[in-house]
Structures are given as structure tokens and as C-alpha cells.
Design a protein around this motif. Structure first.
Motif, short mmCIF file in Angstrom:
data_model
loop_
_atom_site.label_atom_id
_atom_site.label_comp_id
_atom_site.label_asym_id
_atom_site.label_seq_id
_atom_site.Cartn_x
_atom_site.Cartn_y
_atom_site.Cartn_z
N GLN A 5 0.85 -1.18 0.00
CA GLN A 5 0.00 0.00 0.00
C GLN A 5 0.89 1.23 0.00
N ASP A 7 1.05 5.74 0.16
CA ASP A 7 0.35 6.98 0.45
C ASP A 7 0.09 7.69 -0.86
N TYR A 29 -18.15 5.62 1.25
CA TYR A 29 -17.52 4.30 1.24
C TYR A 29 -17.33 3.81 -0.20
N SER A 32 -14.26 5.47 -1.70
CA SER A 32 -13.05 4.85 -1.15
C SER A 32 -12.80 3.47 -1.76
N ALA A 33 -13.84 2.66 -1.83
CA ALA A 33 -13.71 1.30 -2.39
C ALA A 33 -13.30 1.34 -3.86
N GLU A 36 -9.63 2.26 -4.23
CA GLU A 36 -8.82 1.08 -3.88
C GLU A 36 -8.86 0.05 -5.01
N GLN A 37 -10.05 -0.17 -5.57
CA GLN A 37 -10.20 -1.14 -6.66
C GLN A 37 -9.42 -0.70 -7.90
N SER A 39 -6.92 1.28 -8.14
CA SER A 39 -5.47 1.30 -7.91
C SER A 39 -4.93 -0.09 -7.61
N GLY A 41 -5.46 -1.90 -5.04
CA GLY A 41 -5.08 -2.00 -3.64
C GLY A 41 -3.89 -1.16 -3.22
N ARG A 44 -5.38 3.23 -0.36
CA ARG A 44 -6.53 3.07 0.53
C ARG A 44 -6.77 4.43 1.16
N VAL A 45 -7.98 4.94 1.00
CA VAL A 45 -8.30 6.27 1.49
C VAL A 45 -8.88 6.19 2.89
N ASN A 46 -8.24 6.89 3.80
CA ASN A 46 -8.70 7.01 5.18
C ASN A 46 -10.05 7.71 5.20
#
Length: 110
Positions: A5, A7, A29, A32-33, A36-37, A39, A41, A44-46
Motif C-alpha cells: 500500500q 500513500d 464508502y 473509497s472502495a 482502492e479497486q 489502484s 489495492g 486506501r483512502v482514510n
């Protein structure tokens, strides 16, 4: 699956949110998902960072939020890209491409 992962590069979260919403309206959400998808994985966005970024983008008139029921019948704020947001995304995408090309030229120099 990603090796590790990473930053996000400073200043890119807004652009990634705008791009995600350019594809379709989403709740926090979902944004964010999707990042992540897309990229694979790597990013991941806080949730806290996403919330602040969405508020900032909404205040700037780049996205609009509306409360709706989710797929699970819960209430969530869905965000949609505005015309002003689409213009900003296009400008930032062009500038990002220009910067990436310049960095690649520097890294390939011998």
C-alpha cells in the motif's frame, strides 16, 4: 493484488475523488472502495481524509451531495460531479499528465 500500500501523492486525493464521481454518483464508502479497486489495492483512502476532502470539494462547488438510501437500505450521502467539477477534473488531468511526462523524462536521463 498489490505488492504494498502507498500513500497518495500530496494533492491528488481531490483529483481521484473527482474522477471516481465522473464515472457515477457514489457515497463515501463507495468512493473509497472504487479508488482502492482502480489502484489494485495500492491506495486506501482514510475515512477521515475522504470526509474532509468531500466537504472541501462540496464547498468549492465541484461536487454536490444528496442523502439517499444505499443498496443495504441505509441512508448515506451520495456525491455527484458538477459541471464545474468536470472542468476542474479535465484541467487537473491534463496538468497531471504533463507533470508525469516531465518526471519520466528526468528519471530516464542518463
Amino acid at each position: 493484488m498489490a505488492d504494498k500500500q502507498s500513500d497518495l501523492v500530496q494533492g491528488t486525493l481531490d483529483m481521484l475523488i473527482l474522477k471516481t464521481l465522473d464515472l457515477e454518483p457514489r457515497h463515501g464508502y463507495g468512493i473509497s472502495a472504487r479508488i482502492e479497486q482502480m489502484s489494485k489495492g495500492v491506495f486506501r483512502v482514510n475515512a477521515g481524509s475522504l470526509f474532509v476532502a468531500c466537504q472541501r470539494l462540496q464547498r468549492a462547488g465541484l461536487i454536490k451531495g444528496e442523502w439517499k438510501a444505499t443498496e443495504n437500505s441505509r441512508r448515506a450521502k451520495y456525491y455527484v460531479l458538477t459541471e464545474q467539477g468536470r472542468k476542474r477534473l479535465n484541467n487537473e488531468t491534463r496538468e497531471w499528465g504533463r507533470q508525469v511526462a516531465a518526471i519520466a523524462r528526468i528519471l530516464q536521463a542518463s
